[in-house]
Design an enzyme around this catalytic site. Structure first.
Site, short mmCIF file in Angstrom:
data_model
loop_
_atom_site.label_atom_id
_atom_site.label_comp_id
_atom_site.label_asym_id
_atom_site.label_seq_id
_atom_site.Cartn_x
_atom_site.Cartn_y
_atom_site.Cartn_z
N SER A 137 56.15 60.35 52.59
CA SER A 137 54.86 59.77 52.94
C SER A 137 55.01 58.28 53.22
O SER A 137 55.74 57.59 52.50
CB SER A 137 53.86 59.94 51.80
N SER A 138 54.31 57.80 54.25
CA SER A 138 54.27 56.38 54.58
C SER A 138 55.70 55.86 54.82
O SER A 138 56.38 56.37 55.72
CB SER A 138 53.56 55.64 53.43
N SER A 139 56.18 54.90 54.03
CA SER A 139 57.57 54.45 54.19
C SER A 139 58.54 55.64 54.13
O SER A 139 59.56 55.67 54.82
CB SER A 139 57.91 53.43 53.09
N CYS A 141 57.92 58.61 55.26
CA CYS A 141 57.87 59.31 56.55
C CYS A 141 58.63 58.50 57.60
O CYS A 141 59.29 59.07 58.47
CB CYS A 141 56.42 59.54 56.97
N TYR A 161 54.34 62.44 56.61
CA TYR A 161 52.97 61.96 56.58
C TYR A 161 52.88 60.46 56.79
O TYR A 161 53.46 59.68 56.03
CB TYR A 161 52.35 62.31 55.21
#
Ligand SMILES: *[C@@H]1O[C@H](CO)[C@@H](O)[C@H](O)[C@H]1NC(C)=O
Ligand SMILES: *[C@@H]1O[C@H](CO)[C@@H](O)[C@H](O)[C@H]1NC(C)=O
Ligand SMILES: *[C@@H]1O[C@H](CO)[C@@H](O)[C@H](O)[C@H]1NC(C)=O
Ligand SMILES: *[C@@H]1O[C@H](CO)[C@@H](O)[C@H](O)[C@H]1NC(C)=O
Length: 294
Positions: A137-139, A141, A161
């Site tokens: 997720s975020s970093s 992803c 994500y």
């Protein structure tokens, strides 16, 4: 409240003593040029040739925290695969998605350390090198995109994500919301599929094989990592996988999500979630299905 305080109290809330025991800390797993930490979820009964899933936290997170956010434990127990929950301790615990060393195959950055964790499990538990997957997720992803781009020989698929295309942060002075220059996160790195593909090929120029399958999610209301980054990822993987957009399915998998299908939908799929911010909730079952682990 300063962001660091917020991250701290969030992490404290998410931790519980029960889950501490669920992950096993691994040391001496191989060359670790950027001081990453490795924890794994070992299933109750290992498959003879277990698959491996690398599950990557966002900035301010940790392996332990992401195990709470994206718990694949029951799926691992069912199928006997191993989940790596690694931790970055640098730059507000963000993954390095900017510097040449991480954007180069065996360049001595975070991507190399993560790839070495996989090699260790292949050696130690006879893990199946053809069944290695990345999510985050975020970093996490952003790093999923990089692992698939820099180690296409190691990873078979990714599902993630609220990230950005591999190489989007190249040239930024850092990786966190405060140390990066925001150009990429703001959605201002706009390239054609061919340009993205050329950048990715240059990360591992001697590689001539196929690239991993990709599934990627983003929210329309994300103002930390703007949703233009979903479209940049789709251009990148569309070019690398040689599949073009075929159709949209609205309200898929749930109300407000639009599924964007490329080719026959087996290699590349994007999801735009209406009104959802940063971060899109993890859909563990969809991740497992995409990896063929369900
Ligand atoms: C900002 O980051 C982008 C990549 O996201 C890079 O192309 C650009 O050179 C950077 N600019 C500065 C001034 O650091
Ligand atoms: C830690 O992050 C800073 C800022 O992004 C960077 O300059 C430094 O090289 C990083 N150190 C490691 C070991 O990755
Ligand atoms: C990106 O570039 C293309 C081609 O130059 C252009 O059509 C498109 O509007 C741009 N998108 C953004 C968000 O700037
Ligand atoms: C498909 O969905 C995306 C995301 O909502 C949208 O930007 C795009 O315009 C849609 N394409 C068509 C042809 O409707």
């Amino acid at each position: 409240m300063r962001p660091s305080t917020l991250f701290g109290s969030l992490a404290a809330l998410l931790l519980s003593p029960v889950s501490d025991a669920a992950l096993t800390t691994v040391t001496n797993w191989g060359s670790n040029p950027t001081n990453l930490e490795m924890q794994i979820y070992l299933p109750k009964k290992l498959a003879a040739k277990p698959a491996v899933v690398v599950a990557l936290h966002g900035c301010g997170g940790s392996g332990q925290q992401y195990y709470q956010q994206a718990n694949y434990g029951s799926y691992a127990d069912d199928k006997g695969f191993i989940v790596i929950y690694p931790s970055s301790k640098n730059d507000s615990n963000c993954w390095d998605v900017s510097f040449p060393r991480t954007l180069t195959h065996d360049g001595g950055g975070d991507s190399e350390g993560l790839s070495n964790m996989v090699s260790y499990l292949v050696q130690k538990y006879n893990a199946d090198p053809a069944k290695v997957y990345a999510t985050g997720s975020s970093s996490g992803c952003m790093m999923t995109n990089i692992l698939l781009a820099v180690y296409p020989d190691v990873f078979s698929a990714g599902s993630c994500y609220s990230g950005v295309a591999a190489g989007c942060f190249a040239g930024s002075p850092g990786n966190s919301p405060t140390t990066s220059n925001r150009t990429c996160a703001n959605g201002d790195v706009n390239k054609s599929g061919a340009e993205w593909a050329a950048q990715v090929h240059a990360m591992y120029p001697s590689y001539k094989g196929a690239y991993p399958r990709m599934q990627t999610f983003h929210g329309t209301a994300d103002t930390l990592v703007y949703p233009q980054n979903l479209f940049e990822q789709l251009k990148e993987w569309s070019a690398l996988l040689d599949v073009s957009w075929t159709r949209n399915n609205t309200n898929t998998p749930s109300s407000g999500y639009t599924q964007m299908v490329y080719g026959d939908g087996t290699k590349l799929v994007g999801y735009l979630a209406q009104g959802v911010g940063h971060t899109v909730p993890v859909h563990p079952q969809m991740d497992m299905k995409w990896f063929g682990l369900l």
